[in-house]
Design a protein around this motif. Structure first.
Motif, mmCIF file in Angstrom:
data_model
loop_
_atom_site.group_PDB
_atom_site.id
_atom_site.type_symbol
_atom_site.label_atom_id
_atom_site.label_comp_id
_atom_site.label_asym_id
_atom_site.label_seq_id
_atom_site.Cartn_x
_atom_site.Cartn_y
_atom_site.Cartn_z
ATOM 1 N N ASN A 78 4.700 5.952 -5.872
ATOM 2 C CA ASN A 78 5.232 4.737 -6.262
ATOM 3 C C ASN A 78 6.564 4.478 -6.186
ATOM 4 N N LEU A 79 6.475 3.702 -5.413
ATOM 5 C CA LEU A 79 7.790 2.833 -5.452
ATOM 6 C C LEU A 79 7.206 0.913 -5.516
ATOM 7 N N ARG A 80 8.016 0.417 -5.995
ATOM 8 C CA ARG A 80 8.459 -0.751 -5.302
ATOM 9 C C ARG A 80 8.368 -1.075 -4.295
ATOM 10 N N GLU A 101 1.050 -1.160 -0.435
ATOM 11 C CA GLU A 101 0.176 -0.010 -0.266
ATOM 12 C C GLU A 101 0.597 1.272 -0.047
ATOM 13 N N ILE A 102 1.846 1.254 0.655
ATOM 14 C CA ILE A 102 2.774 2.342 0.651
ATOM 15 C C ILE A 102 3.341 2.645 -0.552
ATOM 16 N N ALA A 103 4.424 1.577 -1.122
ATOM 17 C CA ALA A 103 5.310 1.547 -2.000
ATOM 18 C C ALA A 103 3.486 2.548 -3.407
ATOM 19 N N LYS A 104 2.509 1.550 -3.497
ATOM 20 C CA LYS A 104 1.354 2.032 -4.408
ATOM 21 C C LYS A 104 1.481 3.611 -4.323
ATOM 22 N N LEU A 105 0.942 4.767 -2.510
ATOM 23 C CA LEU A 105 0.708 5.635 -2.468
ATOM 24 C C LEU A 105 1.687 6.722 -2.687
ATOM 25 N N HIS A 162 10.502 -1.779 1.393
ATOM 26 C CA HIS A 162 11.516 -2.735 2.642
ATOM 27 C C HIS A 162 12.537 -2.051 3.282
ATOM 28 N N GLN A 163 13.047 -2.193 2.371
ATOM 29 C CA GLN A 163 14.546 -1.796 1.864
ATOM 30 C C GLN A 163 14.666 -0.247 2.936
#
Length: 65
Positions: A53-55, A47-51, A60-61
């Motif tokens: 625009n990250l993978r 969800e965070i990635a989508k918000l 996680h990194q």
């Protein structure tokens, strides 16, 4: 060899560069903190990635750093 005016200008530019480097590090830490806060608030890494625009692997990194 630079004259005094040139040397002063170079020193001013160096000081500005160091200031910007500190600002950048602070901004990076604030960014990481915001991502951690989203995770603590219950958002999944995907969800965070989508918000943002990250993978999700990048999220996680960031969370591990």
């Amino acid at each position: 060899m630079p004259n005094q005016d040139e040397l002063t200008l170079i020193q001013e530019k160096e000081a500005r560069m160091k200031e910007l480097e500190r600002d950048l590090e602070q901004a990076k830490e604030e960014y990481r903190r915001a991502i951690r806060q989203m995770r603590v608030a219950g958002k999944s890494m995907r969800e965070i990635a989508k918000l943002l625009n990250l993978r999700h692997q990048r999220v996680h990194q960031i969370l591990e750093s």
